[in-house]
Design a protein around this motif. Structure first.
Motif, PDB file in Angstrom:
ATOM      1  N   THR A  34       0.808  -1.218   0.000  1.00  0.00           N
ATOM      2  CA  THR A  34       0.000   0.000   0.000  1.00  0.00           C
ATOM      3  C   THR A  34       0.842   1.270   0.000  1.00  0.00           C
ATOM      4  O   THR A  34       0.315   2.357  -0.218  1.00  0.00           O
ATOM      5  CB  THR A  34      -0.942   0.017   1.225  1.00  0.00           C
ATOM      6  N   GLU A  35       2.126   1.150   0.253  1.00  0.00           N
ATOM      7  CA  GLU A  35       3.011   2.307   0.242  1.00  0.00           C
ATOM      8  C   GLU A  35       4.417   1.827  -0.073  1.00  0.00           C
ATOM      9  O   GLU A  35       4.799   0.719   0.319  1.00  0.00           O
ATOM     10  CB  GLU A  35       2.984   3.019   1.605  1.00  0.00           C
ATOM     11  N   CYS A  36       5.182   2.664  -0.783  1.00  0.00           N
ATOM     12  CA  CYS A  36       6.513   2.234  -1.220  1.00  0.00           C
ATOM     13  C   CYS A  36       7.502   3.390  -1.112  1.00  0.00           C
ATOM     14  O   CYS A  36       7.244   4.499  -1.612  1.00  0.00           O
ATOM     15  CB  CYS A  36       6.443   1.740  -2.665  1.00  0.00           C
ATOM     16  N   LEU A  37       8.624   3.151  -0.455  1.00  0.00           N
ATOM     17  CA  LEU A  37       9.669   4.169  -0.314  1.00  0.00           C
ATOM     18  C   LEU A  37      10.191   4.631  -1.673  1.00  0.00           C
ATOM     19  O   LEU A  37      10.434   5.826  -1.881  1.00  0.00           O
ATOM     20  CB  LEU A  37      10.826   3.602   0.523  1.00  0.00           C
ATOM     21  N   ALA A  38      10.348   3.692  -2.592  1.00  0.00           N
ATOM     22  CA  ALA A  38      10.915   4.017  -3.898  1.00  0.00           C
ATOM     23  C   ALA A  38       9.975   4.856  -4.750  1.00  0.00           C
ATOM     24  O   ALA A  38      10.389   5.445  -5.744  1.00  0.00           O
ATOM     25  CB  ALA A  38      11.287   2.736  -4.645  1.00  0.00           C
ATOM     26  N   LYS A  39       8.702   4.925  -4.335  1.00  0.00           N
ATOM     27  CA  LYS A  39       7.717   5.718  -5.085  1.00  0.00           C
ATOM     28  C   LYS A  39       7.265   6.933  -4.280  1.00  0.00           C
ATOM     29  O   LYS A  39       6.164   7.438  -4.458  1.00  0.00           O
ATOM     30  CB  LYS A  39       6.532   4.837  -5.464  1.00  0.00           C
ATOM     31  N   GLY A  40       8.118   7.387  -3.362  1.00  0.00           N
ATOM     32  CA  GLY A  40       7.840   8.609  -2.642  1.00  0.00           C
ATOM     33  C   GLY A  40       7.172   8.439  -1.293  1.00  0.00           C
ATOM     34  O   GLY A  40       6.873   9.424  -0.620  1.00  0.00           O
ATOM     35  N   GLY A  41       6.918   7.208  -0.870  1.00  0.00           N
ATOM     36  CA  GLY A  41       6.294   6.974   0.426  1.00  0.00           C
ATOM     37  C   GLY A  41       7.272   7.195   1.568  1.00  0.00           C
ATOM     38  O   GLY A  41       8.482   7.277   1.366  1.00  0.00           O
ATOM     39  N   SER A  42       6.733   7.272   2.776  1.00  0.00           N
ATOM     40  CA  SER A  42       7.592   7.424   3.951  1.00  0.00           C
ATOM     41  C   SER A  42       8.066   6.075   4.468  1.00  0.00           C
ATOM     42  O   SER A  42       8.915   6.000   5.359  1.00  0.00           O
ATOM     43  CB  SER A  42       6.827   8.160   5.062  1.00  0.00           C
ATOM     44  N   LYS A  43       7.523   5.000   3.906  1.00  0.00           N
ATOM     45  CA  LYS A  43       7.880   3.639   4.298  1.00  0.00           C
ATOM     46  C   LYS A  43       7.340   2.688   3.241  1.00  0.00           C
ATOM     47  O   LYS A  43       6.571   3.098   2.360  1.00  0.00           O
ATOM     48  CB  LYS A  43       7.282   3.290   5.672  1.00  0.00           C
ATOM     49  N   CYS A  44       7.742   1.420   3.329  1.00  0.00           N
ATOM     50  CA  CYS A  44       7.097   0.372   2.537  1.00  0.00           C
ATOM     51  C   CYS A  44       6.097  -0.328   3.456  1.00  0.00           C
ATOM     52  O   CYS A  44       6.476  -0.774   4.544  1.00  0.00           O
ATOM     53  CB  CYS A  44       8.125  -0.634   2.011  1.00  0.00           C
ATOM     54  N   SER A  45       4.866  -0.391   3.033  1.00  0.00           N
ATOM     55  CA  SER A  45       3.818  -0.951   3.879  1.00  0.00           C
ATOM     56  C   SER A  45       3.092  -2.059   3.134  1.00  0.00           C
ATOM     57  O   SER A  45       2.706  -1.888   1.960  1.00  0.00           O
ATOM     58  CB  SER A  45       2.825   0.138   4.286  1.00  0.00           C
ATOM     59  N   TYR A  46       2.914  -3.202   3.813  1.00  0.00           N
ATOM     60  CA  TYR A  46       2.253  -4.365   3.212  1.00  0.00           C
ATOM     61  C   TYR A  46       1.075  -4.786   4.091  1.00  0.00           C
ATOM     62  O   TYR A  46       1.211  -4.868   5.324  1.00  0.00           O
ATOM     63  CB  TYR A  46       3.230  -5.545   3.105  1.00  0.00           C
ATOM     64  N   VAL A  47      -0.044  -5.046   3.456  1.00  0.00           N
ATOM     65  CA  VAL A  47      -1.210  -5.599   4.152  1.00  0.00           C
ATOM     66  C   VAL A  47      -1.289  -7.081   3.821  1.00  0.00           C
ATOM     67  O   VAL A  47      -1.347  -7.463   2.640  1.00  0.00           O
ATOM     68  CB  VAL A  47      -2.506  -4.876   3.740  1.00  0.00           C
ATOM     69  N   ILE A  48      -1.252  -7.897   4.850  1.00  0.00           N
ATOM     70  CA  ILE A  48      -1.275  -9.356   4.689  1.00  0.00           C
ATOM     71  C   ILE A  48      -2.576  -9.876   5.278  1.00  0.00           C
ATOM     72  O   ILE A  48      -2.848  -9.685   6.473  1.00  0.00           O
ATOM     73  CB  ILE A  48      -0.074  -9.997   5.400  1.00  0.00           C
ATOM     74  N   GLN A  49      -3.367 -10.507   4.449  1.00  0.00           N
ATOM     75  CA  GLN A  49      -4.670 -11.027   4.896  1.00  0.00           C
ATOM     76  C   GLN A  49      -4.752 -12.524   4.674  1.00  0.00           C
ATOM     77  O   GLN A  49      -4.251 -13.038   3.658  1.00  0.00           O
ATOM     78  CB  GLN A  49      -5.804 -10.336   4.150  1.00  0.00           C
ATOM     79  N   PRO A  50      -5.402 -13.241   5.611  1.00  0.00           N
ATOM     80  CA  PRO A  50      -5.636 -14.677   5.371  1.00  0.00           C
ATOM     81  C   PRO A  50      -6.468 -14.865   4.103  1.00  0.00           C
ATOM     82  O   PRO A  50      -7.422 -14.117   3.873  1.00  0.00           O
ATOM     83  CB  PRO A  50      -6.403 -15.125   6.626  1.00  0.00           C
ATOM     84  N   ALA A  51      -6.079 -15.814   3.289  1.00  0.00           N
ATOM     85  CA  ALA A  51      -6.826 -16.084   2.060  1.00  0.00           C
ATOM     86  C   ALA A  51      -8.197 -16.645   2.402  1.00  0.00           C
ATOM     87  O   ALA A  51      -8.356 -17.366   3.402  1.00  0.00           O
ATOM     88  CB  ALA A  51      -6.061 -17.058   1.178  1.00  0.00           C
ATOM     89  N   GLU A  52      -9.193 -16.294   1.599  1.00  0.00           N
ATOM     90  CA  GLU A  52     -10.534 -16.819   1.819  1.00  0.00           C
ATOM     91  C   GLU A  52     -10.564 -18.313   1.565  1.00  0.00           C
ATOM     92  O   GLU A  52      -9.897 -18.827   0.665  1.00  0.00           O
ATOM     93  CB  GLU A  52     -11.537 -16.110   0.908  1.00  0.00           C
ATOM     94  N   GLU A  53     -11.334 -19.026   2.429  1.00  0.00           N
ATOM     95  CA  GLU A  53     -11.434 -20.484   2.280  1.00  0.00           C
ATOM     96  C   GLU A  53     -12.055 -20.832   0.950  1.00  0.00           C
ATOM     97  O   GLU A  53     -12.995 -20.183   0.516  1.00  0.00           O
ATOM     98  CB  GLU A  53     -12.290 -21.049   3.428  1.00  0.00           C
TER      99      GLU A  53
END
Length: 213
Positions: free
Chosen positions: A194-213
């Protein structure tokens, strides 16, 4: 000598050992303009931090003397230009073989990292895999913050990117990192950046969700 003055003195001492090689306490005291007792205090601190090592040298006359030199760990105290070299090499590869070869290089690195870490993920539930992933990235200098959400998802944030200069110029490095996360976490999870340092973000941020059954 106060604590604030100690730090630059130790820096000068380390620089002397780097530029002039092994030195005795007496030689260091003369060059630093301080007492031998003060030099020994600094050497004790550096030895405690595994930054210097000593060896006993016998002399033709008089008692043996200790010579102090830098330990391998001290090499990290001095400036490095690895990223500049890496960028130069990648630019040369791009000029010689094209962008596709550069991308292939990042893909091969990703596959090698997956092979290095996949055993740490084997047989573990998603929560433990995510924790392992955070530990892996932390050990590689990414300064990770991991947050568990009430809905069972996770937010993994990287506040530092050790390859930021490379990633800024070659975004495929970021693409490969996301692909590595997805591969290591497996089909039990979905991963979105959802955010990337290399693209101007203040951090690299990842949202990890359990896959739907």
């Amino acid at each position: 000598m106060n604590q604030e003055a100690d730090v630059p003195t130790r820096k000068i001492l380390v620089t002397l050992l780097k530029t002039k090689g092994a030195q005795s306490v007496g030689e260091l005291a003369k060059q630093l303009g301080i007492t031998e007792m003060a030099v020994r205090r600094h050497l004790n601190t550096l030895e405690r931090d595994n930054l210097i090592e000593s060896r006993l040298v016998r002399q033709a006359m008089g008692r043996p003397t200790h010579l102090y030199s830098l330990a391998p760990a001290a090499d990290e105290l001095f400036p490095k230009k690895y990223q500049h070299l890496t960028l130069d090499l990648l630019e040369e590869l791009e000029a010689l073989a094209g962008q596709e070869k550069v991308d292939l290089l990042f893909e091969r690195r990703k596959d090698r990292l997956i092979g290095r870490y996949e055993d740490r993920m084997a047989g573990k539930p998603l929560s433990e895999r995510v924790t392992e992933l955070a530990d892996i990235q932390n050990s590689n200098g990414y300064m990770v913050n991991l947050e568990s959400k009430e809905d069972g998802s996770f937010v993994l944030q990287e506040h530092n990117c050790p390859i930021s200069q490379v990633a800024n110029q070659y975004n495929h490095a970021c693409t490969c990192e996301l692909a590595m996360f997805r591969d290591l976490l497996g089909s039990a999870a979905t991963v979105e950046r959802t955010e990337c340092l290399a693209k101007g973000g203040s951090k690299c941020s990842y949202v990890i969700q359990p896959a739907e059954e």
